[in-house]
Enzyme design. Structure first.
Site, PDB file in Angstrom:
ATOM      1  N   ASP A 282      53.953  38.589  37.420  1.00  0.00           N
ATOM      2  CA  ASP A 282      55.067  39.510  37.617  1.00  0.00           C
ATOM      3  C   ASP A 282      54.571  40.959  37.668  1.00  0.00           C
ATOM      4  O   ASP A 282      53.419  41.208  37.995  1.00  0.00           O
ATOM      5  CB  ASP A 282      56.122  39.296  36.520  1.00  0.00           C
ATOM      6  CG  ASP A 282      57.533  39.510  37.053  1.00  0.00           C
ATOM      7  OD1 ASP A 282      57.729  40.411  37.875  1.00  0.00           O
ATOM      8  OD2 ASP A 282      58.445  38.776  36.632  1.00  0.00           O
ATOM      9  N   HIS A 305      52.764  41.803  40.727  1.00  0.00           N
ATOM     10  CA  HIS A 305      53.859  42.210  41.609  1.00  0.00           C
ATOM     11  C   HIS A 305      53.924  43.720  41.815  1.00  0.00           C
ATOM     12  O   HIS A 305      54.838  44.213  42.443  1.00  0.00           O
ATOM     13  CB  HIS A 305      55.200  41.705  41.072  1.00  0.00           C
ATOM     14  CG  HIS A 305      55.371  40.217  41.230  1.00  0.00           C
ATOM     15  ND1 HIS A 305      56.564  39.582  41.005  1.00  0.00           N
ATOM     16  CD2 HIS A 305      54.498  39.245  41.583  1.00  0.00           C
ATOM     17  CE1 HIS A 305      56.417  38.276  41.216  1.00  0.00           C
ATOM     18  NE2 HIS A 305      55.171  38.055  41.552  1.00  0.00           N
TER      19      HIS A 305
END
Ligand SMILES: *[C@@H]1O[C@H](CO)[C@@H](O)[C@H](O)[C@H]1NC(C)=O
Ligand SMILES: *[C@@H]1O[C@H](CO)[C@@H](O)[C@H](O)[C@H]1NC(C)=O
Ligand SMILES: *[C@@H]1O[C@H](CO)[C@@H](O)[C@H](O)[C@H]1NC(C)=O
Length: 482
Positions: A282, A305
């Site tokens: 993430d 991310h």
């Protein structure tokens, strides 16, 4: 001139006197503070002491290990050092040392400028705990060894799935050291494992613990340590004010889904600097609602991310984010570079994102380096929105490097466009060998651009004809709450 024998016996006597006086002063301190075994010592463990047999402090054997020079451990310092081994911790990585850590915390908490020592060369298995304040000022948690989370999902207490180490109501506090906080998350990352415990109990929430979480705390510093393998988020600050993160390493391996690096929520006055964050699952840094005055700089991010504001406004919640500076960042192999995302389900549009600056960002093989996404949605079919979080005053300056899918994606709301978006010196080229990339996408975004701009289509990205009615609707949505 003394003979050799006389000299060595004098040395022995001096050493003996030193040991006795140090031991005596420690024993009296001990006796006053806790009813602990007299063999315990609050001394820092020396690196050359290995194994569990020496947990009683400096050796008192016939052939003493070289003692540090006298001045290096004055007794008054040791009164403020609380070694977790002195509170019954085993440090073998298997025994449950939670109670010892809690006891050490309670003792250190009462003393001004105390240090709670997690010594090097030991591993402490700790169950989910809350280390609570308020404590006396200048408390330091010195992590030189390793803290290990419970290794099996099933061994986590079901009431403590939100976080592992929970720091609550503490002010003027520092975590530092050369050690590691290891969330041992691999069991959590395996979907089948989650399924198997869900079968046992229907009430297991769909939630995975954060490794380190600060709640309602002020003036907190986290520096130098490593935080690895969290089941989910590695370091979270919630409802706090005054946060310094410096020179830390965060990492989890490639098969770890949803593992955030640093997560900020309802937190103000934050500086995150000189750190390495590589979390595949993430965001490297995730800035959520209620954050303002956040400065993120000199960060190496990826894979992962990227750096994100949001997703904001989930389930019609209020979203307020302002005064964010992200600069001097290097991002590699990530999904996004710098991104603002607001949930599409935020019908009605409450809140705003304003005064955000992304500058001097180096990207390398990033799928989409610049993203504003007001259509963020975790389902396949989300309803078309009738409002949004208002985004205004976002500057992109010197975003340079390579992308693998699309250089820029500004998808602003139909109802409330993004305003005052500046694109200055954007130079983005496709990664080498990649021929399947998309053109820049720009929707309902107003602002100015300034050369150099590569690809040149970025020049046509922004609109400059903001109509009066649009401005009024933006103003209305700002009025709501922030
Ligand atoms: C936090 O730090 C600031 C600036 O150093 C200081 O003014 C403030 O009193 C501190 N607050 C607490 C709760 O320690
Ligand atoms: C924007 O944010 C920066 C950084 O926090 C701050 O210094 C500046 O005053 C803010 N500008 C406005 C207009 O609020
Ligand atoms: C939402 O609805 C509007 C008006 O009906 C339409 O023009 C727009 O394309 C739709 N947007 C999406 C993302 O479906």
């Amino acid at each position: 001139m003394m003979k050799r024998n006389e000299r060595s016996s004098l040395v022995l006597v001096l050493v003996f006197v030193l040991i006795v006086s140090v031991t005596f002063s420690l024993m009296s301190v001990e006796a006053r503070k806790h009813h602990h075994k007299k063999s315990n010592s609050h001394h820092k463990h020396r690196k050359d002491h290995k194994g569990g047999s020496d947990s009683s402090g400096p050796a008192l054997g016939p052939a003493p290990a070289p003692l540090p020079p006298y001045g290096s451990y004055p007794p008054q310092t040791s009164m403020t050092v609380f070694n977790v081994l002195s509170f019954g911790a085993k440090g073998d990585g298997v025994a449950d040392d939670s109670k010892a850590l809690l006891e050490a915390w309670k003792a250190a908490c009462k003393v001004s400028a105390a240090t709670l020592e997690i010594p090097s060369d030991f591993q402490f298995m700790i169950n989910p705990i809350t280390l609570q304040g308020p404590c006396m000022p200048h408390l330091v948690l010195q992590i030189d060894g390793t803290l290990l989370a419970p290794p099996k999902v099933g061994s986590w207490p079901k009431s403590s799935l939100f976080q592992w180490l929970n720091f609550k109501w503490i002010h003027d506090f520092t975590i530092q050291g050369t050690g590691t906080v290891d969330g041992q998350g691999s069991d959590w990352w395996t979907a089948s494992q989650i399924y198997s415990i869900q079968k046992k109990s229907k009430h297991i929430p769909d939630i995975k613990p954060t490794a380190l979480r600060f709640y309602a705390s002020n003036n907190v510093t986290v520096r130098d340590i490593k935080i690895i393998n969290s089941p989910q988020c590695h370091l979270k600050f919630d409802s706090s004010n005054g946060v310094q993160v410096n020179n830390i390493q965060i990492s989890s391996p490639e098969n770890s889904p949803n593992t955030d690096g640093i997560h900020l929520q309802n937190t103000q006055n934050v500086e995150i600097q000189h750190s390495n964050i590589g979390c595949v699952g993430d965001d490297c840094v995730s800035i959520q609602t209620g954050c303002s005055n956040v400065h993120v700089h000199h960060i190496n991010c990826g894979p992962g991310h990227g750096i994100s504001l949001g997703g904001l406004g989930k389930d019609k919640s209020v979203a307020c984010v302002s005064d964010i500076v992200v600069e001097k960042i290097s991002i590699q192999n990530t999904l996004a570079g710098v991104r603002i995302k607001t949930w599409q389900q935020n019908q009605g549009g409450i809140g705003s994102v304003k005064n955000v600056s992304f500058s001097n960002i180096q990207v390398s093989d990033v799928k989409v380096p610049i993203i504003i996404d007001q259509y963020y949605c975790d389902k396949h079919l989300c309803k078309n929105q009738t409002g949004a979080v208002a985004i205004s005053g976002v500057k992109y300056d010197q975003i340079i490097g390579t992308y693998s899918v699309q250089p820029i994606h500004l998808a602003c709301s139909n109802d409330i466009p993004c305003t005052d978006v500046d694109l200055i010196d954007i130079q983005l080229k496709p990664s080498s060998g990649n021929r399947y990339f998309q053109k820049a996408l720009c929707w309902n975004s107003f602002g100015k651009s300034q050369a150099p701009l590569v690809p040149s289509s970025i020049d046509y990205c922004l609109r400059s004809d903001v109509s009066g009615s649009v401005l009024r609707s933006i103003a209305r949505s700002h009025e709501h709450v922030c």
